[in-house]
Design a protein around this motif. Structure first.
Motif, short mmCIF file in Angstrom:
data_model
loop_
_atom_site.label_atom_id
_atom_site.label_comp_id
_atom_site.label_asym_id
_atom_site.label_seq_id
_atom_site.Cartn_x
_atom_site.Cartn_y
_atom_site.Cartn_z
N PRO A 1 0.82 -1.22 0.00
CA PRO A 1 0.00 0.00 0.00
C PRO A 1 0.86 1.27 0.00
O PRO A 1 1.84 1.36 0.73
CB PRO A 1 -0.81 -0.11 1.31
N VAL A 2 0.48 2.22 -0.83
CA VAL A 2 1.18 3.51 -0.91
C VAL A 2 0.11 4.59 -0.84
O VAL A 2 -0.93 4.50 -1.49
CB VAL A 2 1.97 3.64 -2.23
N SER A 3 0.35 5.64 -0.03
CA SER A 3 -0.64 6.70 0.14
C SER A 3 -0.02 8.07 -0.04
O SER A 3 1.21 8.24 0.06
CB SER A 3 -1.28 6.61 1.54
N ILE A 4 -0.88 9.05 -0.31
CA ILE A 4 -0.40 10.44 -0.47
C ILE A 4 0.18 10.94 0.84
O ILE A 4 1.04 11.83 0.85
CB ILE A 4 -1.57 11.34 -0.95
N LYS A 5 -0.25 10.36 1.96
CA LYS A 5 0.29 10.74 3.27
C LYS A 5 1.79 10.50 3.33
O LYS A 5 2.53 11.29 3.94
CB LYS A 5 -0.41 9.93 4.36
N MET A 6 2.27 9.46 2.68
CA MET A 6 3.70 9.17 2.67
C MET A 6 4.47 10.28 1.97
O MET A 6 5.54 10.69 2.43
CB MET A 6 3.96 7.83 1.98
N ALA A 7 3.93 10.78 0.86
CA ALA A 7 4.60 11.86 0.13
C ALA A 7 4.64 13.12 0.98
O ALA A 7 5.66 13.83 1.00
CB ALA A 7 3.87 12.13 -1.18
N LYS A 8 3.56 13.41 1.71
CA LYS A 8 3.54 14.59 2.57
C LYS A 8 4.57 14.47 3.68
O LYS A 8 5.30 15.42 3.96
CB LYS A 8 2.14 14.75 3.19
N GLU A 9 4.64 13.31 4.31
CA GLU A 9 5.56 13.13 5.43
C GLU A 9 7.02 13.14 4.99
O GLU A 9 7.91 13.42 5.78
CB GLU A 9 5.24 11.83 6.16
N GLN A 10 7.27 12.84 3.72
CA GLN A 10 8.63 12.86 3.20
C GLN A 10 8.96 14.18 2.53
O GLN A 10 9.98 14.32 1.86
CB GLN A 10 8.82 11.70 2.22
N CYS B 1 5.80 3.20 -6.09
CA CYS B 1 6.03 2.19 -5.04
C CYS B 1 7.17 2.59 -4.12
O CYS B 1 7.18 2.24 -2.94
CB CYS B 1 6.33 0.83 -5.68
N CYS B 2 8.17 3.32 -4.65
CA CYS B 2 9.35 3.65 -3.85
C CYS B 2 9.05 4.63 -2.71
O CYS B 2 9.87 4.84 -1.83
CB CYS B 2 10.47 4.20 -4.73
N LEU B 3 7.85 5.24 -2.71
CA LEU B 3 7.48 6.09 -1.58
C LEU B 3 7.42 5.28 -0.29
O LEU B 3 7.57 5.83 0.80
CB LEU B 3 6.12 6.74 -1.82
N GLN B 4 7.22 3.98 -0.42
CA GLN B 4 7.07 3.13 0.75
C GLN B 4 8.41 2.71 1.34
O GLN B 4 8.50 2.35 2.51
CB GLN B 4 6.25 1.89 0.36
N TYR B 5 9.48 2.78 0.54
CA TYR B 5 10.77 2.24 0.97
C TYR B 5 11.32 2.91 2.23
O TYR B 5 11.85 2.24 3.11
CB TYR B 5 11.82 2.37 -0.14
N GLU B 6 11.23 4.24 2.31
CA GLU B 6 11.83 4.98 3.42
C GLU B 6 10.80 5.43 4.45
O GLU B 6 11.15 6.15 5.40
CB GLU B 6 12.60 6.20 2.89
N GLN B 7 9.55 5.01 4.29
CA GLN B 7 8.50 5.49 5.18
C GLN B 7 8.77 5.15 6.63
O GLN B 7 8.57 5.98 7.52
CB GLN B 7 7.15 4.92 4.74
N ALA B 8 9.24 3.93 6.90
CA ALA B 8 9.50 3.53 8.29
C ALA B 8 10.57 4.42 8.91
O ALA B 8 10.48 4.79 10.09
CB ALA B 8 9.92 2.07 8.35
N ALA B 9 11.59 4.80 8.12
CA ALA B 9 12.65 5.67 8.64
C ALA B 9 12.09 7.06 8.97
O ALA B 9 12.44 7.65 10.00
CB ALA B 9 13.77 5.78 7.63
N TYR B 10 11.21 7.58 8.10
CA TYR B 10 10.62 8.90 8.37
C TYR B 10 9.73 8.85 9.61
O TYR B 10 9.74 9.79 10.42
CB TYR B 10 9.82 9.37 7.16
N GLU B 11 8.96 7.79 9.77
CA GLU B 11 8.10 7.69 10.95
C GLU B 11 8.95 7.65 12.22
O GLU B 11 8.60 8.25 13.24
CB GLU B 11 7.23 6.44 10.84
N ASP B 12 10.08 6.96 12.16
CA ASP B 12 10.98 6.91 13.31
C ASP B 12 11.55 8.28 13.60
O ASP B 12 11.65 8.70 14.77
CB ASP B 12 12.11 5.91 13.05
N LEU B 13 11.91 9.04 12.56
CA LEU B 13 12.46 10.38 12.75
C LEU B 13 11.41 11.32 13.35
O LEU B 13 11.72 12.14 14.22
CB LEU B 13 12.95 10.94 11.41
N TYR B 14 10.17 11.19 12.88
CA TYR B 14 9.11 12.05 13.43
C TYR B 14 8.88 11.78 14.92
O TYR B 14 8.49 12.68 15.66
CB TYR B 14 7.80 11.83 12.66
N ARG B 15 9.12 10.55 15.34
CA ARG B 15 8.95 10.23 16.77
C ARG B 15 10.08 10.81 17.61
O ARG B 15 9.87 11.14 18.77
CB ARG B 15 8.89 8.70 16.95
N ARG B 16 11.28 10.91 17.03
CA ARG B 16 12.45 11.33 17.80
C ARG B 16 12.78 12.81 17.65
O ARG B 16 13.41 13.39 18.54
CB ARG B 16 13.66 10.49 17.39
#
Length: 286
Positions: free
Chosen positions: A176-185, A203-218
């Motif tokens: 799954p890929v969403s526009i939310k991923m593009a906004k967060e990146q 599809c590549c929007l999904q590759y780094e999403q976990a890293a961005y979510e981790d950065l937003y938490r920290r």
């Protein structure tokens, strides 16, 4: 533990577990296996290995045999006949005036069935087309409507990055890929820049999403209150990829803002909402 091998049936396609049935095989070998669709020829992606029982769905289909020269010749002949079947079907579609785009044709390994893949904007009544094709090829005919992402995976091509499509080269299945991923990146929300050749989000929007979510938490977002080595202040910008924050110190509200590594600051009050909240950034738009 269960001994298995992993087999794929198309380049870049999904891999499946099979029972080797006593055969010792290596990656790249061709094998004939039992599948839900009948006997098929596939390529070994991973040779004999042991996996935990909870990783497989029993009972496993078995390897019938290691492919012989005759099996490979039959598969090659099927590939040749698929090109002719594609041409014939396109002519039938044009004659019937059907609004559908034929994408690919696949012969069953044993020659018992002919499968046509197509795309269309809506539902298509292809009953008469099936009768035409059955009369021509004298075998079971199946038409299957697919999406535009599946079409790109089947046809292949080069993406805007200059490399072959991820879906047709190494992605086993779509995620799954969403526009939310593009906004967060912090990417441009211009559809042309974040959409693949298929017209869907890349599809590549999904590759780094976990890293961005981790950065937003920290990394505390803008308007958070932090304690820095030079005193307390307010975050004006979160520099996610650098893991730094730009801070306006309380003791110098009119002075220049200072950049600090997140590791050297203590969050007094975070402006994040929910699990994590994107901060405003001035990163270059991609």
């Amino acid at each position: 533990m269960t001994e298995v091998i992993m087999v794929r049936f198309k380049e870049g396609g999904k891999v499946y577990y099979f029972d080797p049935a006593g055969n010792k095989v290596e990656a790249g070998q061709a094998v004939v296996v039992e599948t839900a669709r009948g006997v098929e020829l596939g390529e070994v992606a991973t040779g004999n290995r042991m996996v935990a029982d909870n990783e497989i769905v029993s009972p496993l289909k078995k390897v019938v045999r290691i492919a012989s020269a005759e099996d490979k010749a039959r598969a090659a002949e099927n590939r040749r006949k698929e090109k002719e079947a594609l041409r014939v079907c396109q002519e039938c579609i044009a004659r019937r005036g059907l609004e559908m785009n034929l994408v690919d044709v696949e012969y069953a390994f044993d020659g018992s069935k002919l499968l046509f893949y197509f795309t269309a904007d809506g539902r298509v009544d292809f009953r008469e087309l099936v009768k035409d094709l059955a009369g021509i090829f004298r075998m079971r005919i199946e038409l299957r409507q697919i999406g535009v992402r599946d079409e790109a995976k089947m046809l292949g091509g080069l993406s805007i990055c200059g490399r072959p499509f991820c879906c047709s080269s190494f992605l086993n299945e779509f995620h799954p890929v969403s526009i939310k991923m593009a906004k967060e990146q912090s990417m441009s929300l211009n559809p042309v820049k974040i959409s693949g050749t298929c017209g869907r989000l890349m599809c590549c929007l999904q590759y780094e999403q976990a890293a961005y979510e981790d950065l937003y938490r920290r990394v505390p977002p803008a308007n958070s209150i932090v304690e820095t080595p030079d005193g307390r202040g307010t975050v004006t910008e979160a520099l996610l990829l650098k893991e730094c924050i730009r801070v306006r110190l309380d003791k110098a509200p009119e002075g220049p803002e200072t950049v600090y590594p997140v590791a050297r600051c203590t969050v007094i009050k975070s402006a994040a909402k929910g699990k994590y909240a994107p901060a405003k950034t001035d990163y270059p738009q991609e």
